[in-house]
Design an enzyme around this catalytic site. Sequence first.
Site, PDB file in Angstrom:
ATOM      1  N   GLU A  29       0.849  -1.194   0.000  1.00 28.73           N
ATOM      2  CA  GLU A  29       0.000   0.000   0.000  1.00 28.73           C
ATOM      3  C   GLU A  29       0.886   1.247   0.000  1.00 28.73           C
ATOM      4  O   GLU A  29       2.031   1.207   0.454  1.00 28.73           O
ATOM      5  CB  GLU A  29      -0.883  -0.041   1.260  1.00 28.73           C
ATOM      6  CG  GLU A  29      -1.833   1.139   1.382  1.00 28.73           C
ATOM      7  CD  GLU A  29      -2.939   0.906   2.418  1.00 28.73           C
ATOM      8  OE1 GLU A  29      -2.840  -0.052   3.207  1.00 28.73           O
ATOM      9  OE2 GLU A  29      -3.893   1.708   2.425  1.00 28.73           O
ATOM     10  N   ASN A 176     -12.283  -1.481  -1.033  1.00 25.23           N
ATOM     11  CA  ASN A 176     -11.610  -2.083   0.123  1.00 25.23           C
ATOM     12  C   ASN A 176     -12.334  -1.673   1.401  1.00 25.23           C
ATOM     13  O   ASN A 176     -12.706  -0.495   1.561  1.00 25.23           O
ATOM     14  CB  ASN A 176     -10.156  -1.576   0.190  1.00 25.23           C
ATOM     15  CG  ASN A 176      -9.474  -1.938   1.500  1.00 25.23           C
ATOM     16  OD1 ASN A 176      -9.112  -3.090   1.718  1.00 25.23           O
ATOM     17  ND2 ASN A 176      -9.290  -0.975   2.391  1.00 25.23           N
ATOM     18  N   GLU A 177     -12.537  -2.615   2.288  1.00 28.44           N
ATOM     19  CA  GLU A 177     -13.148  -2.326   3.602  1.00 28.44           C
ATOM     20  C   GLU A 177     -14.294  -1.324   3.453  1.00 28.44           C
ATOM     21  O   GLU A 177     -14.308  -0.264   4.092  1.00 28.44           O
ATOM     22  CB  GLU A 177     -12.087  -1.858   4.613  1.00 28.44           C
ATOM     23  CG  GLU A 177     -11.066  -2.950   4.902  1.00 28.44           C
ATOM     24  CD  GLU A 177     -10.189  -2.726   6.130  1.00 28.44           C
ATOM     25  OE1 GLU A 177     -10.208  -1.635   6.711  1.00 28.44           O
ATOM     26  OE2 GLU A 177      -9.474  -3.689   6.500  1.00 28.44           O
ATOM     27  N   TYR A 253      -6.593  -9.301  11.373  1.00 28.44           N
ATOM     28  CA  TYR A 253      -5.262  -8.993  11.924  1.00 28.44           C
ATOM     29  C   TYR A 253      -5.102  -9.620  13.309  1.00 28.44           C
ATOM     30  O   TYR A 253      -6.052  -9.691  14.087  1.00 28.44           O
ATOM     31  CB  TYR A 253      -5.073  -7.478  12.028  1.00 28.44           C
ATOM     32  CG  TYR A 253      -4.810  -6.826  10.681  1.00 28.44           C
ATOM     33  CD1 TYR A 253      -3.539  -6.836  10.129  1.00 28.44           C
ATOM     34  CD2 TYR A 253      -5.835  -6.224   9.956  1.00 28.44           C
ATOM     35  CE1 TYR A 253      -3.273  -6.248   8.894  1.00 28.44           C
ATOM     36  CE2 TYR A 253      -5.587  -5.636   8.712  1.00 28.44           C
ATOM     37  CZ  TYR A 253      -4.304  -5.654   8.190  1.00 28.44           C
ATOM     38  OH  TYR A 253      -4.058  -5.093   6.971  1.00 28.44           O
ATOM     39  N   GLU A 309      -5.965  -9.305   3.540  1.00 29.51           N
ATOM     40  CA  GLU A 309      -5.141  -8.627   4.545  1.00 29.51           C
ATOM     41  C   GLU A 309      -5.101  -9.519   5.775  1.00 29.51           C
ATOM     42  O   GLU A 309      -6.153  -9.866   6.320  1.00 29.51           O
ATOM     43  CB  GLU A 309      -5.708  -7.253   4.908  1.00 29.51           C
ATOM     44  CG  GLU A 309      -5.564  -6.250   3.776  1.00 29.51           C
ATOM     45  CD  GLU A 309      -5.979  -4.835   4.154  1.00 29.51           C
ATOM     46  OE1 GLU A 309      -5.925  -4.477   5.349  1.00 29.51           O
ATOM     47  OE2 GLU A 309      -6.361  -4.099   3.236  1.00 29.51           O
ATOM     48  N   GLN A 358       2.201  -6.045   5.490  1.00 30.41           N
ATOM     49  CA  GLN A 358       2.436  -5.700   4.105  1.00 30.41           C
ATOM     50  C   GLN A 358       3.901  -5.989   3.789  1.00 30.41           C
ATOM     51  O   GLN A 358       4.717  -5.986   4.702  1.00 30.41           O
ATOM     52  CB  GLN A 358       2.133  -4.242   3.852  1.00 30.41           C
ATOM     53  CG  GLN A 358       0.675  -3.875   4.165  1.00 30.41           C
ATOM     54  CD  GLN A 358       0.317  -2.463   3.704  1.00 30.41           C
ATOM     55  OE1 GLN A 358       1.095  -1.746   3.087  1.00 30.41           O
ATOM     56  NE2 GLN A 358      -0.895  -2.062   4.045  1.00 30.41           N
TER      57      GLN A 358
END
Length: 509
Positions: A29, A176-177, A253, A309, A358
């Site tokens: 990103e 995204n999201e 996450y 992710e 990432q």
Amino acid sequence: MSHESTRVVIDLDLPLSRISRHLYGHFAEHLGRCIYGGFFVGEDSDIPNEAGIRLDVVDALRELKIPNLRWPGGCFADDYHWRDGIGPVGERPRMVNSHWGDIVEDNSFGTHEFMQLCEMLGADAYVNGNVGSGTVREMSEWIEYLTRADDSPMAALRRANGRDEPWKVPFFGIGNEAWGCGGNMRAEAYTDLARQYATYVRDHGDNTVYRIAAGANTDDYRWTASLMKGLGCLGGCPGESSTPYQALSLHYYTMTGPWDSKGSATDFTDDEWYVALSRAFRIEELLTRHSTVMDGYDPDKRVGLVLDEWGTWWDVEEGTNPGFLYQQNTLRDALVASVHFDSFHRHSDRLVMANIAQTVNVLQAMLLTDPDTGALVKTPTFHVFEMNTGHHDAGALAAHVVGSESRHVDGRDLPLLSASASTKDGSALISLSNLDSSSARTVVLDLRGGDLGEVSARILTADDTAAHNTPQDPDRIAPVAHDGVRPHPRGLEVDLPAHSYVTVSVAIS
Ligand code: AHR
């Protein structure tokens, strides 16, 4: 203390689903020093580069056989307007990167630079489009610009910017999201937009796009259900030849604390070691339950699940910009990764791609670069990815762990041994993680359905659970050959030191 009774039972001759190499995908990103300073230093840098792209980073990632790279975000994707990142660099408009440090982005790394990076890496491009603040037309024109061969307006514009041949873009993200930074939408509202936007992400020429709708956060099963419902009769309705999107994403996450105190990457207690691993192990529950929701609509598993992710999220390193998400990476991160991979292998019938967050200098990175000297360091997580390259596109083998101890932590039972296996080209690769911070164990590999040939093993461990690599000590933690493997009447016996990751490769006939 050893635990001789633990067995891992594997039927070598019964491969299940294929473990897509895309489960070992990556994410880059415009965030902190991931792109700028990480992948891209500009042509005038003293750091060896091609067109501004760091050669050492490319070489390292090629060691991982990096299958795909997702770009430009993340939250950044829904603020990104691709036309700002093409044409002469000096004339590109600037923008504010409001999510990550509120800094000014000069757009010097744009579409052409990203596609060149993918070509240098030998990786498939996963381009993430903008739904939150973009338009249908903008998204439609981006895929035309990238992939169309003739003299269409966007193909002509690409040529005017120096690229004659279209690129291949096999993967495209529809925002995204969307439930958060990507527009704060309700599931139903986004589902309609996903159908609409995806319709205009067209296949041009022989480029076939796999469209990935922005999926759920963690355990938001209602979001997954909404996106599945949005697929109606799964392309089987009169007049429909395919679904508007072919996959949905999921983000998860691993953290040990709340957002304002996520814990240090390197300074953690024994309890925090186990909490982190228990939260990593939660991926098993999440993949199982999201898959079950999808099964209700799609029993034939035509729609893919993409964990685009995942990884650890700790407090940033002291003295670094809080918006840049720069964190160190220890043996604990390595085992968080190996636990995820075991789960990915078990779910490879539904899980078609995963992208760790990432790749360079951000969150659970493969590579860290020193901002002053430019020195490159491979993290313990990098080494797990490298040790697992043999699982790419292999047939998953069920690995039944029998007699392993577990520890009740953070509301769930964490098995202290994590395992998975695959088979490819006449050999089997077995992954074994001893999550016990202080006790070694000996494990019997009960290998059925094949004659065993040559055996080799590698180990990743260190004296300290918080061991990590730095420019001063870049190989403090790196894999070495493991001699703790012996024949056993049932197959093999493997010594696993405390907090270790071991891969065993066995020729089979
Ligand atoms: O990876 C960092 C951020 O985490 C991404 O931009 C966003 O999608 C997620 O919340």
